[in-house]
Motif scaffolding. Structure first.
Motif, PDB file in Angstrom:
ATOM      1  N   PRO A 132      -6.798  12.285   6.460  1.00 11.89           N
ATOM      2  CA  PRO A 132      -7.709  13.139   5.680  1.00 11.89           C
ATOM      3  C   PRO A 132      -7.584  12.880   4.182  1.00 11.89           C
ATOM      4  N   PHE A 133      -8.701  12.657   3.520  1.00  9.49           N
ATOM      5  CA  PHE A 133      -8.718  12.411   2.073  1.00  9.49           C
ATOM      6  C   PHE A 133      -9.660  13.380   1.379  1.00  9.49           C
ATOM      7  N   PRO A 153      -2.307  18.758   8.855  1.00  8.00           N
ATOM      8  CA  PRO A 153      -3.289  18.119   7.973  1.00  8.00           C
ATOM      9  C   PRO A 153      -4.710  18.549   8.298  1.00  8.00           C
ATOM     10  N   ALA A 154      -5.603  18.374   7.304  1.00  8.70           N
ATOM     11  CA  ALA A 154      -7.021  18.658   7.530  1.00  8.70           C
ATOM     12  C   ALA A 154      -7.602  17.611   8.477  1.00  8.70           C
ATOM     13  N   LYS A 155      -8.789  17.910   9.003  1.00 13.37           N
ATOM     14  CA  LYS A 155      -9.449  16.943   9.896  1.00 13.37           C
ATOM     15  C   LYS A 155     -10.030  15.800   9.043  1.00 13.37           C
ATOM     16  N   PRO A 156      -9.724  14.539   9.416  1.00 14.46           N
ATOM     17  CA  PRO A 156     -10.277  13.433   8.628  1.00 14.46           C
ATOM     18  C   PRO A 156     -11.803  13.455   8.631  1.00 14.46           C
ATOM     19  N   GLN A 157     -12.402  13.273   7.449  1.00 14.36           N
ATOM     20  CA  GLN A 157     -13.864  13.320   7.329  1.00 14.36           C
ATOM     21  C   GLN A 157     -14.511  11.939   7.446  1.00 14.36           C
ATOM     22  N   ILE A 177      -7.579  10.932  -3.193  1.00 12.36           N
ATOM     23  CA  ILE A 177      -8.303   9.666  -3.351  1.00 12.36           C
ATOM     24  C   ILE A 177      -7.923   9.022  -4.684  1.00 12.36           C
ATOM     25  N   ILE A 183     -15.895   9.633   2.789  1.00 14.37           N
ATOM     26  CA  ILE A 183     -15.496   9.944   1.407  1.00 14.37           C
ATOM     27  C   ILE A 183     -16.291   9.071   0.428  1.00 14.37           C
ATOM     28  N   LYS A 223      -0.106  10.791  -8.869  1.00 12.28           N
ATOM     29  CA  LYS A 223      -0.312   9.342  -8.993  1.00 12.28           C
ATOM     30  C   LYS A 223      -1.553   9.008  -9.836  1.00 12.28           C
ATOM     31  N   ILE A 233      -9.302   1.805   2.290  1.00 10.66           N
ATOM     32  CA  ILE A 233      -8.922   3.215   2.458  1.00 10.66           C
ATOM     33  C   ILE A 233      -8.982   3.542   3.946  1.00 10.66           C
ATOM     34  N   GLY A 264       0.818  -1.197   0.000  1.00 12.60           N
ATOM     35  CA  GLY A 264       0.000   0.000   0.000  1.00 12.60           C
ATOM     36  C   GLY A 264       0.847   1.239   0.000  1.00 12.60           C
ATOM     37  N   VAL A 265       0.150   2.335  -0.051  1.00 13.47           N
ATOM     38  CA  VAL A 265       0.842   3.617  -0.069  1.00 13.47           C
ATOM     39  C   VAL A 265       0.861   4.157   1.361  1.00 13.47           C
ATOM     40  N   MET A 284      -3.696   3.707   2.233  1.00  9.96           N
ATOM     41  CA  MET A 284      -4.548   2.713   1.574  1.00  9.96           C
ATOM     42  C   MET A 284      -3.737   1.432   1.468  1.00  9.96           C
ATOM     43  N   ASN A 297      -4.187   7.722  -5.153  1.00 11.15           N
ATOM     44  CA  ASN A 297      -3.831   6.581  -4.309  1.00 11.15           C
ATOM     45  C   ASN A 297      -4.640   5.332  -4.653  1.00 11.15           C
ATOM     46  N   ASN A 341      -4.910  17.411   2.468  1.00 11.09           N
ATOM     47  CA  ASN A 341      -5.537  16.100   2.265  1.00 11.09           C
ATOM     48  C   ASN A 341      -4.702  15.208   1.357  1.00 11.09           C
ATOM     49  N   TYR A 342      -4.847  13.907   1.549  1.00 13.51           N
ATOM     50  CA  TYR A 342      -4.268  12.929   0.633  1.00 13.51           C
ATOM     51  C   TYR A 342      -5.277  12.689  -0.496  1.00 13.51           C
ATOM     52  N   THR A 389     -15.905   9.375  -5.056  1.00  9.07           N
ATOM     53  CA  THR A 389     -14.974   8.266  -4.837  1.00  9.07           C
ATOM     54  C   THR A 389     -15.222   7.146  -5.840  1.00  9.07           C
TER      55      THR A 389
END
Lengths: 222, 192
Positions: free
Chosen positions: B129-130, A215-219, B141, A222, B176, B124, A51-52, B104, B144, B138-139, B51
């Protein structure tokens, strides 16, 4: 005569290769709609996890670590599934993990919970299942390492147990390059550190970390 | 004399054919990829439209690599929240997997006899943060996901920092999303 034999031999090789791939493609053609992968559970299984990962600079490794140590790998404990009972289950997220026992020589940041600490990595073998996770480094008993460590905040964490995980995963382990034993620096895949100077660098890196954009706040949705 | 000649001829054919089949089989074993292609990936039914579109776009990138149609997004979606789940289905999930952890991951099940990938689950980790707008906090989507589908198809990480299959990603990075020559070379090696 010799020429005819050579031609016959060459033609036979071609027929063999052609025949092999013809058989292979026929198998694919006979599959209808969405292909169903075959799984052989009775045979040894290898689950390969790739994975990344989030790229971490040295500044981020220092800033995000609770503990930074210089030490030596003592042993690798038997691997186990991350389930609380150490067995495999399908109804929960479950990975194979191994605790690496490291004897702490010098501490650069924080206070380790003991002189011999466990560092939990996500790879190993339980029964006939091997878990290969490329985001985690390998360890060898006797290996000299500088480790950037933090508390485990993963979903498979076990808060009642004493152990650390690597900050930035494989980026959190620095070791000697076995191909260059004369090199006194320790390396991860991108950077190098000199253990004799790391103590002086920590304060500077901590200050630099405070200035990095956050970093931004994780949502989640998605 | 005539019998000896025929015997030599038959022996030559058997040896040649065996050598040909053996070489082809050895090549097949040493070129790990997904089998059979095309692979179908199943998205989590709770994913946003954005997504789901990113998954479809990622599949298209690999299908345009020059090795034919290798992977499609299936219209069948799932409601799984755990990963990996060994269920003969390539599922894309999301979950709060915590930190430090992969952004991910792709967990592949490899048939030890054929050395081919027979199932791959993508997950994921939304503890990070995506977004899909390239914003700096953010990373990405799409980029990745493209990386992970490369793993589903059997690609390893590369040292080419510009390639989709480079192992790490920074916030705000979108490069990417588009596969590079290094990525194409890998796919062509496995499937062409």
């Amino acid at each position: 005569m010799k020429k005819a034999t050579a031609i016959l031999f060459g033609a036979s090789i071609c027929i063999g290769v052609f025949g092999y791939y013809s058989m292979s493609s026929n198998t694919a053609i006979t599959t209808t709609s969405a292909p169903v992968p075959e799984v052989q559970t009775s045979q040894p299984n290898t689950i390969v996890v790739k994975g990344v990962i989030a790229a971490k600079s040295k500044t981020e490794l220092v800033g995000e670590s609770d503990v930074i140590i210089h030490g030596k790998v003592k042993e690798l404990l038997p691997s186990a599934w991350s389930n609380p009972n150490g067995e495999r289950g399908q109804d929960v997220r479950n990975v194979i993990q191994t605790d690496v026992v490291v004897h702490v020589g010098k501490t650069f940041k924080g206070e380790p919970y003991a002189k011999d600490i466990a560092v939990r990595i996500e790879k190993g073998k339980v029964g006939n299942t091997t878990w290969v996770s490329e985001g985690y480094p390998d360890f060898t008993p006797g290996e000299e390492v500088v480790l950037f460590l933090c508390q485990d905040h993963r979903d498979v964490a076990v808060p009642q147990e004493s152990y650390y995980v690597l900050t930035g995963m494989l980026q959190g382990k620095f070791a000697h390059d076995p191909k260059h034993p004369e090199d006194k620096q320790l390396h991860n895949e991108k950077e190098a550190i000199d253990p004799t100077q790391l103590a002086d660098e920590i304060a500077t890196e901590e200050e630099a970390y405070k200035k990095l954009p956050k970093p931004a706040k994780p949502q989640g949705n998605i | 004399m005539q019998v000896k000649k025929w015997g030599m001829g038959i022996l030559t054919i058997i040896m040649g054919t065996s050598l040909g089949v053996g070489a082809a089989h050895a090549w097949s074993l040493n070129s790990r990829g997904y089998s059979p292609v095309p692979a179908y990936v199943h998205a989590y039914n709770g994913f946003s439209a954005e997504t789901k579109q990113a998954i479809s776009t990622a599949c298209s990138q690999w299908n345009n690599a020059g090795a034919g149609n290798l992977v499609y997004q299936s219209s069948f979606e799932h409601s799984l929240t755990n990963s990996p789940v060994q269920n003969n289905s390539n599922d894309i999930t999301r979950g709060f997997r915590g930190t430090p952890n992969y952004l991910m991951i792709t967990s592949t099940l490899v048939n030890s006899t054929t050395n081919k990938i027979v199932e791959a689950d993508l997950d994921i980790n939304v503890s990070y943060p995506f977004a899909n707008d390239g914003s700096s906090g953010n990373y990405d989507i799409g980029g990745n996901i493209t990386h992970e589908i490369g793993h589903l198809l059997g690609l390893e990480h590369t040292t080419d920092t510009e390639a989709t299959m480079y192992s790490s990603s920074q916030m705000g990075e979108t490069k990417k999303r588009t596969i590079e020559q290094d990525d194409k070379n890998g796919i062509l090696f496995l499937y062409k």
